[in-house]
Design a protein around this motif. Structure first.
Motif, mmCIF file in Angstrom:
data_model
loop_
_atom_site.group_PDB
_atom_site.id
_atom_site.type_symbol
_atom_site.label_atom_id
_atom_site.label_comp_id
_atom_site.label_asym_id
_atom_site.label_seq_id
_atom_site.Cartn_x
_atom_site.Cartn_y
_atom_site.Cartn_z
ATOM 1 N N LEU A 261 -1.564 13.899 5.634
ATOM 2 C CA LEU A 261 -1.520 12.874 4.740
ATOM 3 C C LEU A 261 -0.395 12.902 3.648
ATOM 4 O O LEU A 261 0.197 14.020 3.536
ATOM 5 C CB LEU A 261 -2.809 13.237 3.777
ATOM 6 C CG LEU A 261 -3.308 12.351 2.750
ATOM 7 C CD1 LEU A 261 -4.729 12.194 2.670
ATOM 8 C CD2 LEU A 261 -2.640 12.895 1.473
ATOM 9 N N HIS B 239 4.804 7.513 7.560
ATOM 10 C CA HIS B 239 3.721 7.870 8.568
ATOM 11 C C HIS B 239 3.190 9.003 8.200
ATOM 12 O O HIS B 239 3.734 10.088 8.236
ATOM 13 C CB HIS B 239 4.257 7.528 9.973
ATOM 14 C CG HIS B 239 4.944 6.267 10.310
ATOM 15 N ND1 HIS B 239 4.112 5.153 10.263
ATOM 16 C CD2 HIS B 239 6.161 5.832 10.598
ATOM 17 C CE1 HIS B 239 5.167 4.242 10.663
ATOM 18 N NE2 HIS B 239 6.392 4.388 10.765
ATOM 19 N N HIS C 249 -3.562 10.338 8.430
ATOM 20 C CA HIS C 249 -4.455 9.753 7.356
ATOM 21 C C HIS C 249 -4.090 8.728 6.499
ATOM 22 O O HIS C 249 -4.676 8.178 5.551
ATOM 23 C CB HIS C 249 -5.274 10.720 6.631
ATOM 24 C CG HIS C 249 -6.120 11.659 7.716
ATOM 25 N ND1 HIS C 249 -7.431 10.997 8.157
ATOM 26 C CD2 HIS C 249 -5.916 12.795 8.158
ATOM 27 C CE1 HIS C 249 -8.066 11.955 9.175
ATOM 28 N NE2 HIS C 249 -6.954 13.040 9.090
ATOM 29 N N GLY C 250 -2.549 8.408 6.550
ATOM 30 C CA GLY C 250 -2.023 7.415 5.638
ATOM 31 C C GLY C 250 -1.453 8.125 4.349
ATOM 32 O O GLY C 250 -1.335 9.176 4.231
ATOM 33 N N GLN D 205 0.441 -1.514 -2.329
ATOM 34 C CA GLN D 205 -0.610 -1.934 -1.153
ATOM 35 C C GLN D 205 -0.279 -2.592 -0.118
ATOM 36 O O GLN D 205 -0.243 -2.557 1.154
ATOM 37 C CB GLN D 205 -1.931 -2.288 -1.898
ATOM 38 C CG GLN D 205 -2.430 -1.312 -2.862
ATOM 39 C CD GLN D 205 -3.712 -1.871 -3.543
ATOM 40 O OE1 GLN D 205 -4.780 -1.926 -2.948
ATOM 41 N NE2 GLN D 205 -3.517 -2.464 -4.809
ATOM 42 N N GLY E 237 1.635 -0.695 2.368
ATOM 43 C CA GLY E 237 0.781 -0.079 3.283
ATOM 44 C C GLY E 237 0.425 1.410 2.739
ATOM 45 O O GLY E 237 -0.514 2.128 3.254
ATOM 46 N N MET E 238 0.645 1.661 1.294
ATOM 47 C CA MET E 238 -0.086 2.936 0.869
ATOM 48 C C MET E 238 -1.528 2.351 0.194
ATOM 49 O O MET E 238 -1.866 1.240 -0.035
ATOM 50 C CB MET E 238 0.728 3.084 -0.434
ATOM 51 C CG MET E 238 2.213 3.510 0.095
ATOM 52 S SD MET E 238 3.117 3.891 -1.616
ATOM 53 C CE MET E 238 4.829 3.469 -1.228
ATOM 54 N N HIS E 239 -2.488 3.246 0.239
ATOM 55 C CA HIS E 239 -3.715 3.451 -0.197
ATOM 56 C C HIS E 239 -3.663 3.598 -1.766
ATOM 57 O O HIS E 239 -3.271 4.767 -1.954
ATOM 58 C CB HIS E 239 -4.584 4.288 0.429
ATOM 59 C CG HIS E 239 -4.657 4.339 2.105
ATOM 60 N ND1 HIS E 239 -5.085 3.081 2.542
ATOM 61 C CD2 HIS E 239 -4.212 4.928 2.897
ATOM 62 C CE1 HIS E 239 -4.975 3.094 3.898
ATOM 63 N NE2 HIS E 239 -4.227 4.258 4.372
#
Length: 423
Positions: free
Chosen positions: A235, A261, A264-265, A287, A290-292
């Motif tokens: 992560l 990469h 779990h992101g 976001q 690609g980020m949470h």
């Protein structure tokens, strides 16, 4: 109410004037020791030295104002490099000159009023240009014969001033190389009592304070992404201060972050600088990369809960940290890992049963002796410490703010390995 506002305004204005006066006085001191005491009036050396000491602070202040005013990035970049580097150089020139004062006094106290120096050295000094300007050949010849006698005050000032410049320039040059070379990777193992055996060895790569902007751009972002991916994390936790500037200006600079990469992101929480740069736009854009986003929110991962809170700076717009929303209804039998930009939130983390808080913000002080100043307002400046049942880890950050210089606080990206005591 009006009276209170006026009084506050007067106090703020008075403080600003005091700071400006001190700022000007310190620059006058540097000019006196490095320029006035080492050159003759009207000489080329004095003109050049004076121009540098005047231009440096103007570029420094101009850089800060241009950033706050969201001036075009190419313009900010042009003035920010010399301006911010002057800021770092100025700090170490002051330290070096202060240290050199006793030496200067001792050397001036003992010895003759003038010093014999090689003629070649004098020829390169200010007196040589003045000598050559004389029309009378006989007078020039007579002066040349005695030009190897330099006033002791000038000689000592040049020795001490030259040593100060060399020490400051070496320190700042080394610190700049440290930043531009990119962050190193640290490894920290954190034992957690409630972490189940199946989560033993879970690897969180912690990145903070990248500060992409007019100084550190796309190339630096690519270096950070490469370093993070090489750690092969489970992560990625980006704990704030990603940028210094608007999405419009930095869209290209942050684009490489889409290549992060992890199994779990990548997860992101805001830092104080996001709120100086248009937080709402950046929240949307990270976001898109690609980020949470963890904005006072929580997600369940195998073996533990991962939560994140907004930065304290968000309170100005009603979007500050909300621990109740992020952690209030969770199962406390599960391990909780919290992402929070500023270490000062540790007391709230302890109150909400957090097992591990991951933070940045301090830069480890960035420029010595900044670590002592950072320690006055932060519970932990760098590293891992325990507060009750909660552990706090603070990374020094990957980039730099203001001067692209680090002294005594090397940048880092940290791989935090969660260790189960049940394993």
């Amino acid at each position: 109410m009006v009276v209170v506002i006026v009084l506050v305004g007067i106090v703020v204005l008075a403080l600003c004037l005091v700071v400006l006066a001190l700022f000007g006085a310190l620059h006058w001191y540097v000019w006196r020791r490095l320029v006035r005491d080492t050159t003759t009036a009207g000489s080329r050396g004095r003109r050049v030295g004076t121009a540098v000491v005047v231009a440096g602070p103007l570029l420094l202040v101009g850089s800060a104002v241009a950033e706050l005013a969201s001036a075009p990035l190419p313009f900010v970049r042009i003035i920010a490099w010399p301006g911010y580097l002057w800021g770092a150089l100025f700090v170490y020139l002051l330290f070096a000159l202060f240290v050199g004062e006793p030496v200067r006094l001792v050397l001036l106290r003992f010895g003759e009023k003038s010093v014999t120096v090689p003629v070649a050295a004098v020829a390169s000094a200010d007196s040589a240009s003045e000598l050559n300007a004389l029309p009378d050949t006989a007078v020039r010849s007579q002066l040349a014969a005695t030009a190897d006698r330099m006033p002791r005050r000038v000689f000592v000032s040049r020795i001490v001033g030259g040593a100060a410049v060399a020490a400051a320039a070496t320190t700042v040059g080394s610190g700049t190389y440290s930043v531009l070379d990119g962050p190193s990777v640290k490894h920290v193992a954190v034992p957690l009592a409630k972490l189940p055996r199946r989560a033993d060895g879970f690897r969180i790569t912690v990145v903070s304070d990248i500060h992409l902007g007019p100084i550190l751009g796309r190339g630096f972002a690519e270096r950070v992404v490469h370093t993070v991916n090489d750690t092969q994390p489970d992560l990625i936790a980006i704990v704030g201060d990603l940028v210094d500037g608007s999405v419009e200006h930095l869209r290209s600079a942050v684009e490489p972050l889409a290549d992060l990469h992890a199994r779990h992101g990548a997860f992101f929480v805001t830092g104080n600088h996001e709120y100086f740069s248009g937080a709402e736009q950046w929240i949307d854009h990270v976001q898109e990369l690609g980020m949470h986003l963890l904005a006072n929110a929580r997600t369940e991962l195998p073996g533990f809960d991962l939560a994140g809170v907004n930065d304290l700076q968000g309170e100005r717009t009603g979007h500050g940290p909300d621990f109740g929303k992020a952690l209030g209804d969770r199962d406390r039998s599960r391990t909780a890992v919290l992402l929070a930009h500023q270490p000062v939130l540790i007391d709230d983390a302890v109150a909400h049963g957090v097992d591990l808080q991951l933070s940045g913000h301090t830069h480890g002080g960035q420029i010595w002796p900044g670590n002592y100043l950072a320690g006055l307002v932060n519970p932990t400046v760098a590293g891992l410490e325990r507060y009750g049942d909660t552990q706090l880890y603070v990374t020094r950050g990957a980039g730099a703010w203001g001067p692209p210089v680090r002294v005594g606080a090397p940048s880092d990206i940290t791989v935090v390995e969660l260790v189960s005591r049940q394993a």
